[in-house]
Design a protein around this motif. Sequence first.
Motif, mmCIF file in Angstrom:
data_model
loop_
_atom_site.group_PDB
_atom_site.id
_atom_site.type_symbol
_atom_site.label_atom_id
_atom_site.label_comp_id
_atom_site.label_asym_id
_atom_site.label_seq_id
_atom_site.Cartn_x
_atom_site.Cartn_y
_atom_site.Cartn_z
ATOM 1 N N VAL A 110 0.838 -1.205 0.000
ATOM 2 C CA VAL A 110 0.000 0.000 0.000
ATOM 3 C C VAL A 110 0.869 1.250 0.000
ATOM 4 O O VAL A 110 0.633 2.193 -0.765
ATOM 5 C CB VAL A 110 -0.952 -0.011 1.222
ATOM 6 C CG1 VAL A 110 -1.638 1.335 1.373
ATOM 7 C CG2 VAL A 110 -1.983 -1.108 1.066
ATOM 8 N N THR A 111 1.911 1.247 0.831
ATOM 9 C CA THR A 111 2.779 2.419 0.894
ATOM 10 C C THR A 111 3.434 2.677 -0.458
ATOM 11 O O THR A 111 3.519 3.824 -0.907
ATOM 12 C CB THR A 111 3.864 2.217 1.976
ATOM 13 O OG1 THR A 111 3.233 1.786 3.156
ATOM 14 C CG2 THR A 111 4.618 3.500 2.232
ATOM 15 N N VAL B 242 0.875 4.284 -2.738
ATOM 16 C CA VAL B 242 0.637 5.692 -2.377
ATOM 17 C C VAL B 242 1.799 6.550 -2.876
ATOM 18 O O VAL B 242 1.604 7.614 -3.460
ATOM 19 C CB VAL B 242 0.475 5.845 -0.844
ATOM 20 C CG1 VAL B 242 0.419 7.319 -0.452
ATOM 21 C CG2 VAL B 242 -0.774 5.141 -0.376
ATOM 22 N N VAL C 264 1.674 6.921 -6.743
ATOM 23 C CA VAL C 264 0.580 7.804 -7.175
ATOM 24 C C VAL C 264 0.926 9.262 -6.869
ATOM 25 O O VAL C 264 0.721 10.143 -7.703
ATOM 26 C CB VAL C 264 -0.743 7.400 -6.474
ATOM 27 C CG1 VAL C 264 -1.813 8.448 -6.720
ATOM 28 C CG2 VAL C 264 -1.215 6.063 -7.004
ATOM 29 N N THR C 265 1.471 9.516 -5.691
ATOM 30 C CA THR C 265 1.821 10.888 -5.339
ATOM 31 C C THR C 265 2.864 11.441 -6.302
ATOM 32 O O THR C 265 2.742 12.564 -6.795
ATOM 33 C CB THR C 265 2.395 10.965 -3.906
ATOM 34 O OG1 THR C 265 1.730 10.028 -3.105
ATOM 35 C CG2 THR C 265 2.238 12.352 -3.330
ATOM 36 N N VAL D 179 2.283 2.696 7.337
ATOM 37 C CA VAL D 179 1.487 3.188 6.207
ATOM 38 C C VAL D 179 1.038 4.623 6.451
ATOM 39 O O VAL D 179 1.219 5.505 5.603
ATOM 40 C CB VAL D 179 0.247 2.299 5.970
ATOM 41 C CG1 VAL D 179 -0.607 2.867 4.852
ATOM 42 C CG2 VAL D 179 0.672 0.891 5.617
ATOM 43 N N THR E 180 2.181 7.964 4.386
ATOM 44 C CA THR E 180 1.120 8.600 3.611
ATOM 45 C C THR E 180 0.997 10.078 3.970
ATOM 46 O O THR E 180 0.948 10.942 3.089
ATOM 47 C CB THR E 180 -0.223 7.883 3.855
ATOM 48 O OG1 THR E 180 -0.046 6.499 3.568
ATOM 49 C CG2 THR E 180 -1.307 8.445 2.984
ATOM 50 N N ILE F 189 1.727 13.216 1.423
ATOM 51 C CA ILE F 189 0.700 14.228 1.129
ATOM 52 C C ILE F 189 1.227 15.609 1.485
ATOM 53 O O ILE F 189 1.053 16.577 0.736
ATOM 54 C CB ILE F 189 -0.605 13.915 1.889
ATOM 55 C CG1 ILE F 189 -1.248 12.659 1.292
ATOM 56 C CG2 ILE F 189 -1.574 15.075 1.819
ATOM 57 C CD1 ILE F 189 -2.420 12.135 2.056
#
Lengths: 341, 270
Positions: B34-35, B38, B41-42, B242, B246, B250
């Motif tokens: 998951v990390t 993320v 995508v970032t 995570v 995240t 962000i």
Amino acid sequence: MHMADALVSPAVSGTMWAASAGLIGYCSKKVKKEIDDRKIPLMGVLGAFIFAAQMINFTIPGTASSGHIGGGMILAIILGPYAGFLTMASILVVQALFFADGGLLALGCNIFNLGFFPCFIAYPLIYKPIAGKTPGRARVLGGAILASIIGLQLGALAVVLQTVMSGIAEISFTSFLILMQPIHLLIGIVEGFATAAVVAFIWRSRPEVLERAAAGTPIGALPVKNILIGLLIAAVLTGGAFSWFASTHPDGLEWSLFKATGEEELAAPEKGVHTSMAEIQSKTAVLPDYGFKTPEAEASGEEKWPAMDAGTSVSGLIGGTITLLLVVMIGYLIKKRQKAV
Amino acid sequence: MAKIESAFFDIGYMDTLAAQDTFIHRLDPRAKLVTTLVFVVTVVSFDRYAISAFIPFFIYPIVLIAGSNLPLPFLLKKLLLVAPFALLVGIFNPFFDREIILKLGALGISGGWVSFFSIMIRFVLSVGAALILIATTGFNAVCLALDRMGTPRVFTIQLLFMYRYLYVLVEEALRMARARALRSLNGEGMGLKVFSFLVGNLLLRTLDRAQRIHLAMFCRGFDGEIRLVRPIRFSVLDFAYVAGWTVFFILLRLINFPQFLGKWITGLIS
């Protein structure tokens, strides 16, 4: 041929991920229904076979280069479209993770480009009609060659479209198209002949392998139409809901078309769609103002963004260098601690 | 040929790296998967002229490489091997976008060059993240994570099968190719005909092998589903991992940290 993470925008990769994930789910259900649990190990081992077969090259007559078989078509011919697509998808997962071919975000694009087109377009619409129910040698050869070529052409076209829609790379639609299609025509011909030669060999020595595959998936049952409708809905959703989040060029395709052709009327109808899309966006977007250009600025075609004066770029450079040093230092410290422990 | 062989040797090496025992290796595979997603995508969501904003993001691969004891030269070599495609497409940017958007003293840098470097940085970050994921987690654990996160069982089992037989079949294919090369004089027998015999035979043998595997599994009670028994537990630590990354990503997405720092320092000097 592999699409790369560096070239896709989140909106494009998100759509392609959704499309590919949907297809994987759908195919998994279909394969499970075919009760024949012999297929599960067969799929996995055949995936490994594609990797292995690509280790064996042949020289192309008259040239110094060599070719090998492509993956999607031969898998579709032996396993049928559903299991073939799943196997192709798993090959691409391994390639993305181990060989850094493409990357995780572009994986959706790659599965679609290299799996969907050969298995769900070229196989049912070209190979099957040509090869027929009781295929002869010539029909199998012709079908395999033509299907490989067309599958790869569609895949290359999809790469061009995805790149241009993402708007990260500056290359225009037409020039990228002119670059990609002929190269992939050559590759398609080579792969088509290789695939056909292997299929013909199987046809001679163990025809029941191909007959079983042909009998397993009746052509009428393939709902290509449903899949296409699903994709259309996904595309519209992406356009409406995600593209505010996408890139600085939500209109990348339109923009490069304009730039490449210099014709206003190509861009004009698209603009109508785009303005109505923009209206939907302004209604649905959570952060309508965030990093999003106004339609007027886009229409005038000016590239004023980002407005950087010398002061900002110098401070950016200094700040960047310091950050880089900090980052390297953190890494070094962790490494040192690791060694000490 | 030697190059391809070593590429496959590398796959095995990635698993060796994944078998280490560090804090990062011990994390739940789902947390790492998951990390990684993320992160990618970032990184990809930045606009196409972003360069300085990417620099803080290097902290993620660097912390992971250092913390999980991965050999940096090996990863860099792998990145270099696949760079050509991004390079090929990105290299056109400087030709199409000639407007000067950045000035360093007398030197004007066009938007095309800026976006070209932006593409290359994106490439290094996103592809690097995927390699690091495998080198810290291992393929089997990634499949397990995919399975637990709702990927169809048929697909994950298939992935595991493929990975298991990859080495077996690749070795077989390499032996065949080597045997053919040794018997070939002046390039004779390297054409399509012998090729089709070799690959066709390999395919038939693969089909037979798959049938033997299936029979062996059938005898042991296989009913189309593999039950994975290895327990994985998503602990508070995994959640913190995570969530921490995240929030950090962000934050970096919203604030251009180098720009901010640079402004502050140039403000101090002047």
